[in-house]
Design an enzyme around this catalytic site. Structure first.
Site, PDB file in Angstrom:
ATOM      1  N   CYS A  77      44.375  -2.375  23.679  1.00  0.00           N
ATOM      2  CA  CYS A  77      43.720  -2.353  24.981  1.00  0.00           C
ATOM      3  C   CYS A  77      44.729  -1.793  25.976  1.00  0.00           C
ATOM      4  CB  CYS A  77      43.330  -3.801  25.310  1.00  0.00           C
ATOM      5  SG  CYS A  77      42.588  -4.005  26.911  1.00  0.00           S
ATOM      6  N   CYS A 134      38.177 -10.270  38.950  1.00  0.00           N
ATOM      7  CA  CYS A 134      39.195  -9.649  38.095  1.00  0.00           C
ATOM      8  C   CYS A 134      40.591  -9.816  38.687  1.00  0.00           C
ATOM      9  CB  CYS A 134      38.876  -8.159  37.919  1.00  0.00           C
ATOM     10  SG  CYS A 134      40.071  -7.306  36.868  1.00  0.00           S
ATOM     11  N   CYS A 159      36.805  -5.638  42.119  1.00  0.00           N
ATOM     12  CA  CYS A 159      35.815  -6.556  41.544  1.00  0.00           C
ATOM     13  C   CYS A 159      36.305  -7.986  41.795  1.00  0.00           C
ATOM     14  CB  CYS A 159      35.640  -6.293  40.048  1.00  0.00           C
ATOM     15  SG  CYS A 159      35.037  -4.611  39.724  1.00  0.00           S
ATOM     16  N   GLU A 207      50.378  -3.607  31.801  1.00  0.00           N
ATOM     17  CA  GLU A 207      50.260  -4.395  30.586  1.00  0.00           C
ATOM     18  C   GLU A 207      49.380  -3.725  29.538  1.00  0.00           C
ATOM     19  OE1 GLU A 207      51.225  -8.786  32.311  1.00  0.00           O
ATOM     20  OE2 GLU A 207      49.151  -8.166  32.442  1.00  0.00           O
ATOM     21  N   CYS A 231      40.519 -10.500  28.859  1.00  0.00           N
ATOM     22  CA  CYS A 231      39.881  -9.596  29.824  1.00  0.00           C
ATOM     23  C   CYS A 231      40.081 -10.097  31.243  1.00  0.00           C
ATOM     24  CB  CYS A 231      38.373  -9.535  29.625  1.00  0.00           C
ATOM     25  SG  CYS A 231      37.873  -9.038  28.019  1.00  0.00           S
ATOM     26  N   CYS A 266      44.515  -1.611  40.513  1.00  0.00           N
ATOM     27  CA  CYS A 266      43.154  -1.077  40.522  1.00  0.00           C
ATOM     28  C   CYS A 266      42.595  -1.184  41.933  1.00  0.00           C
ATOM     29  CB  CYS A 266      42.267  -1.884  39.570  1.00  0.00           C
ATOM     30  SG  CYS A 266      40.620  -1.155  39.327  1.00  0.00           S
TER      31      CYS A 266
HETATM   32  N1  SAH Z   1      38.042  -0.970  35.009  1.00  0.00           N
HETATM   33  C1  SAH Z   1      37.357  -1.004  33.740  1.00  0.00           C
HETATM   34  C2  SAH Z   1      38.118  -1.834  32.702  1.00  0.00           C
HETATM   35  C3  SAH Z   1      38.202  -3.274  33.094  1.00  0.00           C
HETATM   36  S1  SAH Z   1      38.665  -4.533  31.971  1.00  0.00           S
HETATM   37  C4  SAH Z   1      35.975  -1.574  33.930  1.00  0.00           C
HETATM   38  O1  SAH Z   1      35.681  -2.068  35.013  1.00  0.00           O
HETATM   39  O2  SAH Z   1      35.153  -1.506  33.018  1.00  0.00           O
HETATM   40  C5  SAH Z   1      37.424  -4.758  30.802  1.00  0.00           C
HETATM   41  C6  SAH Z   1      36.325  -5.753  31.130  1.00  0.00           C
HETATM   42  O3  SAH Z   1      36.790  -7.059  31.493  1.00  0.00           O
HETATM   43  C7  SAH Z   1      35.462  -5.282  32.265  1.00  0.00           C
HETATM   44  O4  SAH Z   1      34.130  -5.383  31.931  1.00  0.00           O
HETATM   45  C8  SAH Z   1      35.825  -6.245  33.354  1.00  0.00           C
HETATM   46  O5  SAH Z   1      34.824  -6.325  34.320  1.00  0.00           O
HETATM   47  C9  SAH Z   1      36.021  -7.529  32.568  1.00  0.00           C
HETATM   48  N2  SAH Z   1      36.718  -8.567  33.327  1.00  0.00           N
HETATM   49  C10 SAH Z   1      37.449  -8.420  34.447  1.00  0.00           C
HETATM   50  N3  SAH Z   1      37.920  -9.608  34.862  1.00  0.00           N
HETATM   51  C11 SAH Z   1      37.474 -10.536  33.989  1.00  0.00           C
HETATM   52  C12 SAH Z   1      37.679 -11.956  33.852  1.00  0.00           C
HETATM   53  N4  SAH Z   1      38.435 -12.620  34.711  1.00  0.00           N
HETATM   54  N5  SAH Z   1      37.088 -12.569  32.815  1.00  0.00           N
HETATM   55  C13 SAH Z   1      36.366 -11.877  31.916  1.00  0.00           C
HETATM   56  N6  SAH Z   1      36.160 -10.542  31.987  1.00  0.00           N
HETATM   57  C14 SAH Z   1      36.708  -9.883  33.003  1.00  0.00           C
END
Ligand code: SAH
Length: 380
Positions: free
Chosen positions: A108, A122, A119, A95, A351, A115
């Site tokens: 974005c 996420c 985390c 996406e 995000c 991934c």
């Molecule tokens: N892998 C990269 C990019 C991730 S997406 C990273 O970890 O930085 C960008 C941001 O969104 C990251 O800070 C991630 O931790 C955050 N994120 C992930 N899941 C989320 C959620 N459910 N709600 C809000 N932010 C989230």
């Protein structure tokens, strides 16, 4: 010859020049003309490249192609955010999200199918990991989005002029995947974003967001100059080990010096630290004070992200008042903190909501692997 077609999308300038000279016997300036057609005008058809000789165009049609995936679906949010599901091969989907604001347009993009970082908050993590995206697939997201947004498809075939205004002013690696785990392909893609014959973006307008792969941050500091964002999400190792499992390998005391080193090397102004606000988990005043302790006097900005829910999650979003209080505590300690506005959540484009369509995944769960002390098979 058809089987050997080379994909020009994402090919670094020097390699494109070599291809044009060695394979096609043309002058290097032809490579520059090609780049303008591909990136500025979003051309997808060699026949339309009107300032290239007919014979050269025929050679290109035979020996080269431009392809970065296909748009399968588009969803448009009530706030104007657009989400595209792109098909990269027969089965895998990723996406890409476009976020328009009055003074900028941010794309974005994703760096991997799924991934492996695992985390806990996420949605992408729930999908597991399938594979890295190629340079063409990373650059292809920008190429496809620009064509959709400016209508350059039509403009390029008609007159060769750039269609519409500049729609994409910023690119952020905040879609699916951990960009530093796909270093090999992400760095050349970023070079195309900043190349003046590519997307010609300044280094402040290309942001790499990482969960904290420390060795790769040091490597990046030597090789490429972009804005750095780091997913911190917790002010101490105990909590971060749980939320961002890579912390068990590279704890906060290793991560922060890597960030400061990056700024020193790159002459950067500040690192943005992302901090997702999870109700009752990491949003207490004591967490804000601990965080302030880490950041005080440092070239850092805190970006508080209200948690975006997705099916099956155990977390809830912190109430707005709690987020405001958290931000105030940081500000009172002299730490710059802002709350990120949630965009596109009605179409699951916010995000952490990007799930794509990851099939055939190797369920690499970093948390489980690091927990057992085993080394992981993925590139981290
Ligand atoms: N892998 C990269 C990019 C991730 S997406 C990273 O970890 O930085 C960008 C941001 O969104 C990251 O800070 C991630 O931790 C955050 N994120 C992930 N899941 C989320 C959620 N459910 N709600 C809000 N932010 C989230």
């Amino acid at each position: 010859m058809a089987g050997e077609r080379i994909n020009l999308l994402g090919l670094p300038r020097a390699q494109l020049e070599a291809f044009v000279a060695q394979r096609l016997g043309a002058k290097p300036f032809r490579a520059r003309q090609l780049m303008k057609w591909i990136y500025r005008r979003g051309a997808d058809d060699f026949s339309a490249m009107s300032d290239l000789a007919q014979e050269f165009r025929a050679q290109l049609r035979e020996g080269a192609e431009m392809g970065g995936g296909q748009i399968v679906t588009e969803q448009v949010s009530t706030d104007g955010t657009r989400k595209w599901m792109l098909r990269m091969d027969q089965v895998q989907g990723i996406e890409t999200v476009y976020i328009p604001e009055p003074d900028r347009g941010t794309l974005c993009i994703s760096s991997q199918v799924g991934c492996a970082m695992d985390c806990t908050f996420c949605a992408t993590a729930q999908q597991g990991f399938n594979r890295n995206l190629s340079v063409a697939e990373i650059v292809g997201q920008v190429w496809l989005a620009q064509r959709e947004l400016t209508g350059s498809r039509a403009a390029a075939s008609r007159s060769g002029r750039v269609g519409g205004t500049r729609a994409i002013t910023n690119i952020v690696f905040m879609g699916m995947g951990e960009p530093l785990a796909n270093y090999r392909n992400v760095v050349p893609a970023m070079r195309i974003f900043m190349d003046d014959l590519g997307y010609d973006l300044s280094r402040r307008r290309v942001t790499l967001s990482t969960s904290g792969l420390v060795p790769q941050i040091y490597k990046l500091a030597e090789e490429c100059n972009v804005a750095l964002a780091v997913s911190l999400h917790a002010p101490n190792d105990e909590l971060r080990n749980e939320l961002v499992p890579i912390n068990r390998k590279h704890p906060i005391a290793e991560l922060l010096p890597a960030c400061w080193h990056y700024l020193d090397q790159q002459n950067g102004r500040s690192v943005t630290f992302e901090y997702v606000m999870l109700d009752g988990v990491n949003d207490k005043p004591e967490h804000a004070r601990q965080l302030a302790g880490l950041m005080q006097g440092r070239p850092a900005k805190l970006n508080l992200i209200p948690f975006n829910v997705f099916p099956g999650t155990r977390y809830r979003r912190s109430p707005a008042a709690v987020i405001a209080r958290f931000r105030d505590i940081l500000n009172d300690h002299g730490v710059i903190a802002t709350t990120r506005k949630t965009r596109g959540d009605d179409i699951d484009a916010a995000c952490g909501q990007l799930a794509g369509k990851v099939t055939d995944r190797t369920l690499v769960r970093l948390g489980a692997k690091l927990g057992s002390g085993a080394r992981t098979a993925v590139e981290i």
